[in-house]
Scaffold this motif. Structure first.
Motif, PDB file in Angstrom:
ATOM      1  N   ARG A  52       0.842  -1.201   0.000  1.00 21.85           N
ATOM      2  CA  ARG A  52       0.000   0.000   0.000  1.00 21.85           C
ATOM      3  C   ARG A  52       0.875   1.247   0.000  1.00 21.85           C
ATOM      4  O   ARG A  52       1.898   1.295   0.688  1.00 21.85           O
ATOM      5  CB  ARG A  52      -0.911   0.022   1.223  1.00 21.85           C
ATOM      6  CG  ARG A  52      -2.052  -0.994   1.173  1.00 21.85           C
ATOM      7  CD  ARG A  52      -3.011  -0.831   2.346  1.00 21.85           C
ATOM      8  NE  ARG A  52      -2.331  -1.013   3.627  1.00 21.85           N
ATOM      9  CZ  ARG A  52      -2.080  -0.027   4.483  1.00 21.85           C
ATOM     10  NH1 ARG A  52      -2.429   1.218   4.208  1.00 21.85           N
ATOM     11  NH2 ARG A  52      -1.463  -0.284   5.615  1.00 21.85           N
ATOM     12  N   ASP A  55      -2.530   5.384   3.329  1.00 15.92           N
ATOM     13  CA  ASP A  55      -3.531   5.052   4.336  1.00 15.92           C
ATOM     14  C   ASP A  55      -4.721   5.963   4.097  1.00 15.92           C
ATOM     15  O   ASP A  55      -4.558   7.188   3.948  1.00 15.92           O
ATOM     16  CB  ASP A  55      -2.996   5.279   5.759  1.00 15.92           C
ATOM     17  CG  ASP A  55      -1.993   4.210   6.165  1.00 15.92           C
ATOM     18  OD1 ASP A  55      -2.211   3.035   5.792  1.00 15.92           O
ATOM     19  OD2 ASP A  55      -1.009   4.547   6.852  1.00 15.92           O
ATOM     20  N   ARG A  56      -5.916   5.394   4.003  1.00 13.90           N
ATOM     21  CA  ARG A  56      -7.115   6.186   3.793  1.00 13.90           C
ATOM     22  C   ARG A  56      -7.648   6.672   5.125  1.00 13.90           C
ATOM     23  O   ARG A  56      -7.738   5.889   6.088  1.00 13.90           O
ATOM     24  CB  ARG A  56      -8.188   5.364   3.076  1.00 13.90           C
ATOM     25  CG  ARG A  56      -8.046   5.313   1.547  1.00 13.90           C
ATOM     26  CD  ARG A  56      -6.821   4.536   1.097  1.00 13.90           C
ATOM     27  NE  ARG A  56      -6.769   4.411  -0.373  1.00 13.90           N
ATOM     28  CZ  ARG A  56      -5.769   3.852  -1.008  1.00 13.90           C
ATOM     29  NH1 ARG A  56      -4.733   3.304  -0.342  1.00 13.90           N
ATOM     30  NH2 ARG A  56      -5.792   3.790  -2.331  1.00 13.90           N
ATOM     31  N   THR A  57      -7.984   7.944   5.215  1.00 13.29           N
ATOM     32  CA  THR A  57      -8.517   8.553   6.430  1.00 13.29           C
ATOM     33  C   THR A  57      -9.799   9.299   6.067  1.00 13.29           C
ATOM     34  O   THR A  57     -10.062   9.578   4.895  1.00 13.29           O
ATOM     35  CB  THR A  57      -7.508   9.534   7.044  1.00 13.29           C
ATOM     36  OG1 THR A  57      -7.414  10.697   6.210  1.00 13.29           O
ATOM     37  CG2 THR A  57      -6.132   8.904   7.184  1.00 13.29           C
ATOM     38  N   VAL A  61      -6.074  11.137   2.296  1.00  9.43           N
ATOM     39  CA  VAL A  61      -5.100  10.048   2.310  1.00  9.43           C
ATOM     40  C   VAL A  61      -3.772  10.586   2.821  1.00  9.43           C
ATOM     41  O   VAL A  61      -3.460  11.770   2.665  1.00  9.43           O
ATOM     42  CB  VAL A  61      -4.901   9.430   0.905  1.00  9.43           C
ATOM     43  CG1 VAL A  61      -6.183   8.784   0.399  1.00  9.43           C
ATOM     44  CG2 VAL A  61      -4.397  10.466  -0.085  1.00  9.43           C
ATOM     45  N   THR A  62      -3.003   9.696   3.443  1.00 10.08           N
ATOM     46  CA  THR A  62      -1.637  10.025   3.841  1.00 10.08           C
ATOM     47  C   THR A  62      -0.731   8.888   3.382  1.00 10.08           C
ATOM     48  O   THR A  62      -1.121   7.707   3.458  1.00 10.08           O
ATOM     49  CB  THR A  62      -1.505  10.185   5.370  1.00 10.08           C
ATOM     50  OG1 THR A  62      -1.941   8.974   6.009  1.00 10.08           O
ATOM     51  CG2 THR A  62      -2.339  11.353   5.860  1.00 10.08           C
ATOM     52  N   THR A  64       1.834   5.937   3.312  1.00  5.22           N
ATOM     53  CA  THR A  64       2.400   4.996   4.266  1.00  5.22           C
ATOM     54  C   THR A  64       3.907   5.253   4.348  1.00  5.22           C
ATOM     55  O   THR A  64       4.458   6.062   3.588  1.00  5.22           O
ATOM     56  CB  THR A  64       2.142   3.551   3.807  1.00  5.22           C
ATOM     57  OG1 THR A  64       2.804   3.356   2.540  1.00  5.22           O
ATOM     58  CG2 THR A  64       0.648   3.288   3.634  1.00  5.22           C
TER      59      THR A  64
END
Length: 295
Positions: A52, A55-57, A61-62, A64
């Motif tokens: 990945r 990271d979906r928030t 997104v941020t 990894t």
């Protein structure tokens, strides 16, 4: 990091844009792509890399940890590649490219003869002819910048505005005028498609009935060819006025009906939704086209 295939270069550019924007929506706006296209490219990239990258928030997104490492490794190289491509094509000196799609007849007759009215002298125009569904799909996939659409687009991420009202006229060769007056449905027709879509629409709109027993003498998916065949006496047809008017003025075709309220079809100018100012060349071309044809 495993080796990246050439087919992933677009996905890498998308990854960089999304990482810097902090969201799929922001990256899509920056690139002029739909969110679905961006998401698909990111998913393909993650499959290819085997890990990945985001990271979906709830807020976006941020990257990894491995995504941050990838961004640090390729971000500068992607910027350099874009700058080099701009220099090589002259884009850095003010040249820009806009890829326009639309029906061959309309673009060839109405839009392209007035190219310099809507295209800046430094604009590099590319044209693609085709049917509206395939052109809208190409627009969604970022293969085109603008599409002249004969139907109102209903695709998420595609915005549109009315561009032109096509008015349709029934035209008959003078030699067949008497036969038309005796029985309109007995006159041979030259038509765009097997189901006579334009002609049937005219019959329903003007005569308030379906045609019965019309016989196609020729089926040709090009309205310009149909105009010529009708003028040569092969049969009657229905044309937009921008194609019919020269033949009517020359007396090579006749409008035997002349309805007060002729059928019309609204043509739209479609483009991908993006943040204001993201695509100035496309913005300018769209604004000038709209001003030219809606005047």
């Amino acid at each position: 990091m495993p080796p990246i295939r050439r087919t992933s270069l677009d996905a890498l550019a998308t990854f960089v844009a999304v990482a810097r924007a902090g969201s799929v929506t922001g990256g899509a706006d920056e690139l002029g792509l739909t969110q679905s296209t961006v998401s698909a490219q990111l998913q393909a990239l993650e499959r290819e890399l085997g890990y990945r990258v985001f990271d979906r928030t709830p807020r976006g997104v941020t990257p990894t940890s491995r995504g941050r490492a990838l961004l640090a490794r390729i971000g500068g190289a992607m910027d350099a590649a874009v700058e080099a491509a701009s220099d090589a094509t002259g884009a850095g000196a003010g040249a820009h490219t806009v890829v326009l799609g639309g029906p061959a007849e309309f673009l060839s007759t109405v839009v392209l003869p007035r190219l310099r009215e809507w295209a800046d002298p430094e604009l590099d125009v590319r044209v693609r002819f085709g049917e509206t569904p395939e052109l809208l799909a190409a627009l969604e996939a970022a293969e085109l910048d603008l599409v002249v659409s004969t139907t109102q687009p209903r695709i998420r991420g595609i915005e549109f505005a009315p561009l032109f009202d096509e008015r349709f006229v029934l035209v008959v060769p003078p030699a067949l005028l008497g036969a038309f007056r005796d029985d309109p449905d007995a006159v041979p027709v030259v038509a765009y498609g097997e189901q006579l879509p334009i002609i049937r629409r005219y019959w329903r709109s003007v005569f308030d009935r379906r045609p019965s027993g019309l016989r196609p003498a020729a089926i040709v998916p090009d309205l310009r060819v149909l105009a010529g065949l009708a003028a040569d006496g092969v049969g009657m047809t229905v044309l937009p006025t921008y194609l019919a008017d020269p033949y009517l003025a020359a007396g090579r075709l006749v409008d035997p009906v002349g309805p007060a309220d002729p059928p019309l079809n609204t043509v739209y100018l479609a483009r991908r939704r993006s943040r204001p100012g993201a695509n100035p060349a496309t913005d300018a071309a769209a604004q000038r086209l709209h001003a030219m044809l809606r005047a």
